[in-house]
Scaffold this motif. Structure first.
Motif: not given
Length: 130
Positions: A29, A45, A47, A58-59, A95, A110-112, A114, A122, A124
């Motif tokens: 992200l 963040i 979602v 998931t973040v 989040a 930072i990863t996302m 789905s 997402f 941010i």
């Protein structure tokens, strides 16, 4: 990978970005490249589920994974902030907010993820501190 001293700040630039994952794999992200001389203060963040069905989100903070937005993380370890949380249809999940702010160090991202392709947005909001 240094930890920049934020006592002698020369600039604080506010940024907001967003991404809709086209698949169900973890994607970046936002990233703070190695040796950037900056630290990112993540303020929020959110979602958002834009479909009529629930979808999991998931973040995670990803160590050693500073690659471009929308790319798969490479190397490092994912440390979840929220993990496989169901976002109801046409609803949003916060989040991270100001009460749980996160600092993103150099060389981290930072990863996302789905649970359903093209269903979650997402967003941010963060400060780039130099």
């Amino acid at each position: 990978m240094a930890n920049p001293n934020i006592v002698n700040v020369t600039s604080i630039l506010g940024t907001t970005t967003y991404y809709v994952p086209p698949g169900t794999s973890a994607l970046v992200l936002v990233n703070n490249t190695a040796a950037s001389g900056t630290v990112f203060k993540v303020n929020q963040i959110v979602v958002s589920n834009t479909t009529a069905s629930a979808a999991n989100a998931t973040v995670a903070i990803y160590s050693n994974g500073a690659v471009a937005q929308g790319s798969a993380p490479s190397g490092g370890v994912a440390y979840p902030i929220v993990s496989a949380v169901s976002v109801p249809a046409n609803a949003s999940l916060i989040a991270v907010d100001k009460t749980t702010a996160v600092y993103l160090m150099e060389g981290h991202s930072i990863t996302m993820t789905s649970g359903t392709a093209n269903s979650l947005t997402f967003t941010i909001s963060y400060e780039v501190i130099t």
